[in-house]
Design a protein around this motif. Structure first.
Motif, short mmCIF file in Angstrom:
data_model
loop_
_atom_site.label_atom_id
_atom_site.label_comp_id
_atom_site.label_asym_id
_atom_site.label_seq_id
_atom_site.Cartn_x
_atom_site.Cartn_y
_atom_site.Cartn_z
N LEU A 67 121.62 56.19 103.06
CA LEU A 67 120.51 56.23 102.11
C LEU A 67 119.24 55.76 102.80
CD1 LEU A 67 122.06 54.62 98.89
CD2 LEU A 67 121.42 57.01 99.21
N PRO A 68 118.08 56.36 102.41
CA PRO A 68 116.81 55.86 102.94
C PRO A 68 116.47 54.54 102.29
CG PRO A 68 116.42 57.58 101.32
CD PRO A 68 117.90 57.48 101.46
N GLU A 69 115.67 53.73 102.94
CA GLU A 69 115.15 52.52 102.30
C GLU A 69 114.18 52.92 101.20
OE1 GLU A 69 116.21 49.71 102.45
OE2 GLU A 69 117.07 49.31 104.40
N PRO A 70 113.98 52.24 100.12
CA PRO A 70 114.58 50.93 99.82
C PRO A 70 115.95 51.02 99.15
CG PRO A 70 113.07 51.52 98.09
CD PRO A 70 113.07 52.68 99.06
N PHE A 71 116.47 52.28 99.00
CA PHE A 71 117.73 52.42 98.24
C PHE A 71 118.91 51.77 98.95
CE2 PHE A 71 114.98 55.97 97.04
CZ PHE A 71 114.84 55.69 95.70
N ARG A 72 118.79 51.76 100.30
CA ARG A 72 119.89 51.19 101.05
C ARG A 72 120.01 49.69 100.76
NH1 ARG A 72 120.04 52.12 107.41
NH2 ARG A 72 121.15 50.20 107.91
N THR A 73 118.87 49.01 100.78
CA THR A 73 118.90 47.57 100.48
C THR A 73 119.27 47.33 99.02
OG1 THR A 73 117.17 47.28 102.13
CG2 THR A 73 117.57 45.44 100.61
N ALA A 74 118.71 48.18 98.13
CA ALA A 74 118.99 48.01 96.70
C ALA A 74 120.49 48.11 96.43
CB ALA A 74 118.22 49.04 95.90
N SER A 75 121.15 49.01 97.17
CA SER A 75 122.57 49.23 96.88
C SER A 75 123.42 48.00 97.23
CB SER A 75 123.08 50.46 97.61
OG SER A 75 123.03 50.24 99.00
N LEU A 76 122.84 47.10 98.03
CA LEU A 76 123.60 45.88 98.35
C LEU A 76 123.73 44.96 97.12
CD1 LEU A 76 122.25 45.02 101.91
CD2 LEU A 76 124.40 46.13 101.26
N PHE A 77 122.94 45.24 96.09
CA PHE A 77 123.05 44.46 94.84
C PHE A 77 123.99 45.12 93.84
CE2 PHE A 77 119.10 43.16 96.78
CZ PHE A 77 119.17 41.78 96.67
N ASN A 78 124.58 46.24 94.25
CA ASN A 78 125.49 46.97 93.37
C ASN A 78 126.93 46.57 93.70
OD1 ASN A 78 127.07 48.80 92.07
ND2 ASN A 78 126.03 50.63 92.86
N PRO A 79 127.60 45.88 92.77
CA PRO A 79 128.96 45.41 93.07
C PRO A 79 129.92 46.55 93.40
CG PRO A 79 128.28 44.82 90.82
CD PRO A 79 127.12 45.50 91.45
N VAL A 80 129.65 47.75 92.85
CA VAL A 80 130.56 48.86 93.10
C VAL A 80 130.61 49.20 94.59
CG1 VAL A 80 130.94 51.31 92.64
CG2 VAL A 80 130.30 49.80 90.78
N VAL A 81 129.48 49.02 95.26
CA VAL A 81 129.45 49.29 96.70
C VAL A 81 130.49 48.45 97.43
CG1 VAL A 81 128.05 48.98 98.80
CG2 VAL A 81 127.04 50.02 96.75
N TYR A 82 130.62 47.18 97.03
CA TYR A 82 131.58 46.31 97.70
C TYR A 82 133.02 46.71 97.38
CZ TYR A 82 127.45 43.64 98.65
OH TYR A 82 126.22 43.28 99.09
N MET A 83 133.22 47.21 96.17
CA MET A 83 134.57 47.65 95.80
C MET A 83 134.97 48.88 96.61
SD MET A 83 134.21 47.21 91.68
CE MET A 83 133.86 45.63 90.94
N VAL A 84 134.08 49.88 96.61
CA VAL A 84 134.40 51.13 97.30
C VAL A 84 134.49 50.90 98.80
CG1 VAL A 84 133.60 53.47 97.78
CG2 VAL A 84 133.37 52.52 95.47
N GLU A 85 133.55 50.18 99.34
CA GLU A 85 133.57 49.94 100.79
C GLU A 85 134.76 49.07 101.18
OE1 GLU A 85 131.87 51.22 103.28
OE2 GLU A 85 130.80 52.52 101.87
N GLY A 86 135.13 48.17 100.31
CA GLY A 86 136.30 47.33 100.57
C GLY A 86 137.56 48.18 100.64
N LEU A 87 137.69 49.13 99.69
CA LEU A 87 138.86 50.00 99.69
C LEU A 87 138.84 50.90 100.93
CD1 LEU A 87 139.10 51.02 95.92
CD2 LEU A 87 140.59 49.49 97.21
#
Ligand SMILES: Nc1ncnc2c1ncn2[C@@H]1O[C@H](COP(=O)(O)OP(=O)(O)OP(=O)(O)O)[C@@H](O)[C@H]1O
Ligand SMILES: [Mg+2]
Lengths: 309, 253
Positions: B191-211
Motif C-alpha cells: 500500500l502507498p503511504e499513508p495507508f501503509r502506516t494507517a493499516s498498522l492500527f488495524n487489528p485485522v492486519v495482525y491476525m491475517v499476517e500472523g496466520l
C-alpha cells in the motif's frame, strides 16, 4: 417460629417514571405457601424479579436463606426456582432436553428419573420428546413450571403459574404444589385467580402501587375482613320489619321479600339473628348463608388501601 | 465456579449451530471455493506471486481468517440476541450463572464454531493448494486469539443490540472495511503511504499476517508483536464484556 428463607427490608425499585416497589419489607417462612396478590402493575413480578436477579433494586435488602450477605448472590440461586410470568421457550430443543439443560444450569448432573417425575406430575410425559414449539399455550406454561422444579429448589416463585391452564390441570397443579410444600419446599405464588390463592395459601400479602398493604395468615384475614351473609327469603312481602326483628345490621331488601344480615366479627351471630326472625313470626320461606371469598376481601382491602391494616 | 453450568451452556451453544449445518458447513465450502475461483484463477492469479508465494496460496490465511472471524462473531451475537428476544435470557439470569460463567459459555461456544469453520475453510483450500503449514503452534495461537477477539465482539454486539438490524451494524460498518483493508487479499506492505502506516492500527492486519507467518512462513509484521497486541485486545474486550454482564447492561432492568 420457623426460619425465614427470604427477608426483604425496604426493597425499592424506581423506574424513571414510576416507583414499582416502594419500601417493601417481608419475611417468607420456611415451608409456607405465600400468595402475593394485587392488581395489574402492582409490583408482584418486579418483587420476584428483584429476588431472582432479573431486576436491579434501587435500594433495600434481600436476604436469602438466612445468609449474612445480601442481594441475590449467585450461590443462593442454586436453591431458587422461578416460573416467569412471560412464557419463554427455546424452539431448538425438546421438552426433555430443556429440562436437562435446566438441570445443568443449576450445576446438576442429568437426572432422568427426576425429569420423568416432574413431567409426570405436570402431565407432560407424552410430550417429553416433542419440540417445545409444538406445545400448546397451557403446555408451555406447564413446561415453565417443570423447569422451575426440576433442580429441586428450596424456594420457588410461581408468577401466575396457572394462567391459561385448563380447570382440571389447574387442580392437579394445586395438588402438586401442596405435595411440594409437604416435602418442605417454600412457595411464593402470584395469581389473579383468587380461588387459587384461597385454595393454596397459608399467608396472603396484598400489594398495590408498589406498597405492601397487608400481610396476614389467610384464615385470619378472611375472618377479620370477611363477613357471613344471612339471607332470609319471605313468602310474602313486608312493608317494614316488625318490632322484634329490627336488629342492628338487618335490612329488608327486594321490595320487602328478603331480609339480609351481614355479620362482622364480634357482632351478633347469624344464628341469633335467625332466631329473632323466627320469634317475630316472619313468613320465612328459605334461609341461606354465605361467607365472603378472598376475592371480596381483596376488593375491600384495595378499596380501603392501607386503612384495612 | 459453576462448571457444570458452563459446560451445559457450551454444549447447548454447539448443538444450536450444529442444527444449522447449511450455515456452518456448507457456506464456508461455497464461499471459499468462490473466492478461489474469482481471486485465485480468473483474475490471473494462476501465474501471479506475492513475495515468492503463488497468489492462490497467499490468500489462504486470509480466507481462513474470514470464515473464522465471521462465524465466531455471528454465533455469539445472534445467540445472545435471540436469547434476549425469546426471553430465555431469564433462564440464564435466574440460574446460578455469574458474569464469568456466562462469558465463558458464550465465548467458548462461539470460538468452537469459528475454529470449526476456519478448519473447514483450510481443508477446502488444501484441495486447491496442497498442505502449507510452516508453524502449527504459531498458526493455532493466531487462530485462537482471532476466534477469542471476534467471539467477545459478537457478545458485545448481541448485548447492545435492541433490534435485529443493529446486529449487522458492526459487521457492515466496522468488520467489513477493516477486513478488506486488512490484507486478506493483498500485502499491506504494497500500500502507498499513508495507508501503509494507517493499516498498522488495524487489528485485522495482525491476525491475517500472523496466520500468514504461521502457515506460509511469510509475514509483513512481527508475529510476536501480533500475538501480544491481540492478546491485549482479547483481554481488554473480555474485561469490558465481563463488567457489562456483571452490571446486567441491557439484560437486567
Ligand atoms: N422495564 C420497566 N420499565 C419501566 N417500568 C416498568 C418496567 N417493568 C415494569 N414496570 C412497571 O412497574 C410496575 C410494576 O410492574 P409488575 O410487572 O411488577 O406488575 P405486576 O404486579 O406483576 O402486574 P401483573 O399482574 O400485570 O403481572 C408497572 O407499573 C410496570 O409498568
Ligand atoms: Mg406480573
Amino acid at each position: 417460629m420457623a426460619d425465614a428463607v427470604l427477608e426483604l427490608e425496604g426493597l425499592t425499585k424506581r423506574y424513571p417514571k414510576l416507583v414499582a416497589l416502594d419500601g417493601v419489607s417481608l419475611r417468607i417462612e420456611a415451608g409456607e405457601i405465600f400468595a402475593l396478590l394485587g392488581p395489574n402493575g402492582a409490583g408482584k413480578t418486579t418483587l420476584i424479579g428483584a429476588v431472582c436477579g432479573l431486576v436491579k433494586p434501587t435500594s433495600g435488602l434481600i436476604r436469602l436463606f438466612g445468609a449474612a450477605e445480601t442481594g441475590s448472590t449467585v450461590a443462593a440461586r442454586y436453591q431458587l426456582g422461578l416460573v416467569p410470568q412471560e412464557i419463554n421457550f427455546d424452539p431448538f430443543f425438546t421438552v426433555r432436553e430443556c429440562l436437562r439443560i435446566q438441570q445443568g444450569y443449576y450445576g446438576r448432573q442429568p437426572d432422568e428419573a427426576r425429569i420423568d417425575e416432574v413431567l409426570g406430575a405436570l402431565k407432560l410425559a407424552e410430550k417429553a420428546d416433542a419440540p417445545t414449539r409444538a406445545l400448546s399455550g397451557g403446555m408451555k406454561r406447564r413446561l415453565l413450571v417443570a423447569k422451575a422444579l426440576v433442580h429441586r429448589p428450596r424456594l420457588v416463585f410461581l408468577d401466575e403459574p396457572t394462567a391459561g391452564v385448563d380447570v382440571e390441570l389447574r387442580r392437579d397443579l394445586w395438588q402438586y404444589v401442596r405435595k411440594l410444600r409437604a416435602e418442605g419446599t417454600t412457595i411464593v405464588l402470584t395469581t389473579h385467580y383468587l380461588e387459587e390463592a384461597e385454595e393454596l395459601a397459608d399467608r396472603v400479602g396484598v400489594i398495590d402501587h408498589g406498597k405492601l398493604l397487608l400481610v396476614e395468615p389467610k384464615a385470619a384475614l378472611l375472618s377479620r375482613l370477611g363477613e357471613r351473609r344471612l339471607t332470609v327469603r319471605l313468602s310474602s312481602a313486608l312493608a317494614e320489619l316488625p318490632e322484634g326483628a329490627r336488629l342492628e345490621g338487618a335490612v329488608l331488601e327486594d321490595g320487602g321479600t328478603r331480609v339480609v344480615y351481614r355479620e362482622r366479627r364480634g357482632e351478633k351471630s347469624s344464628a341469633e339473628v335467625l332466631g329473632a326472625l323466627y320469634a317475630a313470626k316472619l313468613p320465612i320461606a328459605e334461609v341461606e348463608t354465605a361467607s365472603s371469598s378472598l376475592e371480596e376481601v381483596m376488593m375491600r382491602v384495595l378499596r380501603e388501601g392501607g386503612a384495612a391494616r | 465456579m459453576n462448571t457444570i453450568g458452563v459446560r451445559t451452556l457450551l454444549v447447548k451453544e454447539v448443538r444450536r449451530f450444529m442444527r444449522v449445518p447449511g450455515q456452518t458447513v456448507l457456506s464456508p465450502l461455497i464461499s471459499t471455493s468462490l473466492y478461489f475461483l474469482v481471486f485465485g484463477y480468473t483474475l490471473g492469479g494462476r501465474q501471479a506471486e506475492v513475495d515468492g508465494v503463488p497468489y492462490v496460496a497467499y490468500i489462504v490465511p486470509g480466507l481462513v481468517f474470514l470464515g473464522l472471524a465471521n462465524n465466531a462473531f455471528l454465533n455469539s451475537s445472534s445467540s445472545l440476541f435471540i436469547t434476549k428476544i425469546q426471553g430465555t435470557i431469564v433462564d440464564l439470569l435466574a440460574a446460578p450463572l455469574g458474569a464469568t460463567e456466562l462469558l465463558v459459555g458464550f465465548i467458548a461456544g462461539a470460538m468452537t464454531r469459528g475454529l470449526l469453520v476456519g478448519l473447514l475453510t483450510w481443508l477446502v483450500a488444501l484441495v486447491f493448494t496442497g498442505v502449507q503449514l510452516a508453524h502449527p503452534a504459531l498458526t493455532f495461537g493466531f487462530l485462537f486469539l482471532t476466534a477469542w477477539v471476534f467471539s467477545v465482539l459478537g457478545l458485545l454486539a448481541g448485548l447492545w443490540a435492541d433490534k435485529f438490524e443493529q446486529i449487522n451494524f458492526f459487521p457492515t460498518f466496522l468488520m467489513l472495511p477493516l477486513t478488506f483493508l486488512g490484507g486478506v487479499f493483498y500485502s499491506v506492505h504494497r500500500l502507498p503511504e499513508p495507508f501503509r502506516t494507517a493499516s498498522l492500527f488495524n487489528p485485522v492486519v495482525y491476525m491475517v499476517e500472523g496466520l500468514r507467518a504461521g502457515m506460509l512462513d511469510k509475514s509483513d509484521v512481527s508475529p510476536l508483536l501480533g500475538l501480544s497486541l491481540l492478546l491485549g485486545l482479547a483481554v481488554s474486550a473480555t474485561a469490558t464484556a465481563w463488567v457489562l454482564l456483571a452490571r446486567g447492561y441491557k439484560i437486567r432492568n
